[in-house]
Write a protein that holds these residues in place. Structure first.
Motif, short mmCIF file in Angstrom:
data_model
loop_
_atom_site.label_atom_id
_atom_site.label_comp_id
_atom_site.label_asym_id
_atom_site.label_seq_id
_atom_site.Cartn_x
_atom_site.Cartn_y
_atom_site.Cartn_z
N VAL A 97 5.22 2.56 -7.79
CA VAL A 97 5.28 2.88 -6.35
C VAL A 97 4.06 2.32 -5.64
CG1 VAL A 97 5.28 4.73 -4.64
CG2 VAL A 97 6.67 4.96 -6.70
N VAL A 98 2.88 2.61 -6.15
CA VAL A 98 1.65 2.20 -5.48
C VAL A 98 1.50 0.68 -5.50
CG1 VAL A 98 -0.85 2.47 -5.41
CG2 VAL A 98 0.57 4.39 -6.12
N VAL A 99 1.81 0.07 -6.62
CA VAL A 99 1.72 -1.40 -6.71
C VAL A 99 2.68 -2.05 -5.72
CG1 VAL A 99 2.24 -3.38 -8.19
CG2 VAL A 99 0.90 -1.48 -9.09
N ILE B 120 -7.05 4.00 -5.94
CA ILE B 120 -8.50 3.76 -6.04
C ILE B 120 -8.76 2.57 -6.96
CG2 ILE B 120 -10.70 4.70 -6.85
CD1 ILE B 120 -9.55 7.50 -6.10
N LEU B 121 -8.12 2.56 -8.13
CA LEU B 121 -8.31 1.47 -9.08
C LEU B 121 -7.86 0.13 -8.51
CD1 LEU B 121 -7.12 3.25 -12.34
CD2 LEU B 121 -9.39 2.29 -11.97
N LEU B 122 -6.71 0.12 -7.85
CA LEU B 122 -6.19 -1.12 -7.29
C LEU B 122 -7.03 -1.60 -6.11
CD1 LEU B 122 -2.34 -0.45 -7.46
CD2 LEU B 122 -3.71 -1.91 -8.95
N ALA B 123 -7.54 -0.67 -5.31
CA ALA B 123 -8.39 -1.06 -4.20
C ALA B 123 -9.68 -1.69 -4.71
CB ALA B 123 -8.71 0.15 -3.31
N GLY B 124 -10.26 -1.09 -5.76
CA GLY B 124 -11.45 -1.69 -6.36
C GLY B 124 -11.16 -3.06 -6.93
N ALA C 282 -2.79 1.15 0.98
CA ALA C 282 -2.98 1.94 -0.23
C ALA C 282 -3.33 3.38 0.10
CB ALA C 282 -4.09 1.33 -1.09
N CYS C 283 -3.96 3.59 1.24
CA CYS C 283 -4.33 4.95 1.64
C CYS C 283 -3.10 5.82 1.90
CB CYS C 283 -5.24 4.92 2.87
SG CYS C 283 -6.85 4.15 2.54
N HIS C 284 -1.94 5.19 2.10
CA HIS C 284 -0.69 5.94 2.24
C HIS C 284 -0.33 6.63 0.93
CE1 HIS C 284 2.99 7.23 3.92
NE2 HIS C 284 3.77 6.26 3.49
N SER C 285 -0.90 6.12 -0.19
CA SER C 285 -0.65 6.73 -1.50
C SER C 285 -1.82 7.59 -1.95
CB SER C 285 -0.45 5.65 -2.57
OG SER C 285 -0.10 4.42 -2.07
#
Length: 437
Positions: free
Chosen positions: A361-363, A221-225, A388-391
């Motif tokens: 992992v997410v990054v 969520i933070l990275l998508a924003g 990102a939605c995969h995480s």
């Protein structure tokens, strides 16, 4: 005296009425606050749709407005984060009256509210896409999704090993849960499979795999924003909700004529159509054990590609999509925060080694998708957001991630990343664990 009265009424009053908290006019907000407080004092807050509409709207939009007004973090998805995690915190510490919490939980559990939202968002966004670009996007998204998953698994495991978590524990109990597809479709079947293979209690294993799911979703969520903010600075990197250049609304040539034919009955028909497709998916899940949202998505794509839906109904579906994305997103996130987001499980993941490993992992997943998407001539930012939605935390995570990124129209592709990507991850990992367990 009369001039002052005239000046206030009605124009000044109208300006007060037009001041909104989210979508709720300020006077209505204050009245509802008093009404809900009155119900709470009686010891019983109804869980019917009437009370739930106002209760979730007040909670969701209040939290979102707080997030939108805090400097810096408002640009990286604070509204979605606040609308989800503030109610989770309040519910866990019982800072809200028990009658209100019970009302929200009952409604969220019994109404299938989440899937009504997803149905209307998916069907509305798919029917508004260009047919040729739609099929190209569905085929292309698997490449950055697969590349990001493999890279994320390798990097995350290496980081965990370097931090002393061990390769086995890092991979199976940190990395894999992040990419398993959420809680209901990911963490639960994963923990059941682990329990059968490792001969350990399923509850204990579920408690181990849940925190990485929660923190992985928060990180996404933070990275998508953040990517949404970067897209404003570098517009050539983003399609603002389109996956690849050349996407246009297929209905542009027909839309003016169709718009004239769209009335409230057509919009109602679009809602019924979306719900019908979901129910077909739910029946298929019961008979074939295949995820209902994926079946619904495939049917919607087939209807779009075969031109089986008239232009007016497509425009009606798009209106439904716009309504749900504008008016329902934050109330839904509030419900998710109260009923589906255990605050204690999220906090349990906040150890330094876990945080670093999960973030890595997410990054890695998003960074890999960013560059692979660019190589495939897709918009890098939008590709990374979908991946990102995969995480994420399943369907609830998709909503929060896309809300933070202001790209709800990417929901169909997000469902592919979450449902299909998660199912493949769980299946492959359980097969591997069977061989080495």
């Amino acid at each position: 005296m009369q001039d002052n009265t005239t000046a206030f009424w009605p124009k000044v009053w109208w300006s007060i009425v037009d001041y909104k908290i989210g979508i709720i006019p300020l006077p209505i907000f204050l009245i509802l606050f008093a009404v809900i407080a009155g119900f709470a004092l009686t010891g019983k807050v109804p869980s019917d749709i009437l009370m739930s509409i106002v209760l979730l709207s007040m909670g969701g939009f209040t939290c979102a407005e707080l997030g939108k007004r805090i400097p810096i973090i408002r640009n990286i998805g604070a509204a979605a984060i606040f609308a989800t995690f503030i109610p989770s915190y309040l519910a866990f510490h019982q800072f809200l009256p028990a009658s209100i919490l019970d009302s929200v939980r009952e409604f969220t559990k019994d109404s299938n509210f989440l899937y009504l939202f997803i149905a209307c968002i998916i069907v509305g966004s798919i029917l508004g896409m260009d047919r040729a670009v739609l099929i190209k996007g569905f085929l292309k998204i698997f490449i950055p999704l697969a590349a990001g998953s493999v890279a994320g698994a390798i990097v995350g495991t290496l980081v965990g090993v370097l931090l002393g978590l061990g390769a086995y524990h890092t991979f199976f109990f940190v990395v894999v849960p992040i990419m398993a597809g959420g809680i209901g479709e990911g963490a639960i079947p994963l923990s059941i499979g682990y329990a059968q293979i490792l001969h350990q209690p399923q509850g204990d294993l579920f408690a181990q795999v849940l925190p990485p799911v929660m923190l992985g979703s928060l990180t996404a969520i933070l990275l998508a924003g953040t990517l949404n903010y970067v897209g404003k600075k570098y517009p050539h990197l983003t399609g603002e909700g389109r996956l690849q250049p050349g996407e246009n609304e297929e209905l542009e040539g027909e839309e003016e004529a169709a718009e004239a034919r769209v009335d409230t009955a057509t919009i109602g028909a679009a809602v019924v159509t979306a719900v019908t497709l979901y129910l077909i998916g739910a029946l298929a899940q019961r008979l074939l054990d295949f995820p209902a949202p994926v079946v619904m998505l495939m049917i919607a794509v087939a209807l779009k590609l075969t031109r089986a839906v008239s232009p007016s109904l497509q425009v009606g579906a798009f209106h439904v999509y716009k309504f749900f994305s504008t008016a329902v997103t934050y109330p839904l996130l509030f419900a998710i925060g109260v009923a589906m987001t255990p605050w204690d499980k999220l906090v349990a993941a906040f150890t330094l080694t876990y945080v670093i490993t999960i973030v890595s992992v997410v990054v890695t997943i998003m960074t890999t998708a960013f560059f692979v998407g660019g190589w495939l001539k897709m918009y890098p930012i939008d590709t990374a957001i979908v991946t990102a939605c995969h995480s994420g935390q399943g369907g609830t995570g998709d909503v929060a991630i896309l809300t933070a990124a202001n790209r709800m129209q990417l929901m169909p592709f997000a469902q592919i990343a979450t449902r299909i990507g998660g199912a493949l991850t769980v299946t492959v990992v359980l097969i591997v664990l069977t061989q080495i367990g």
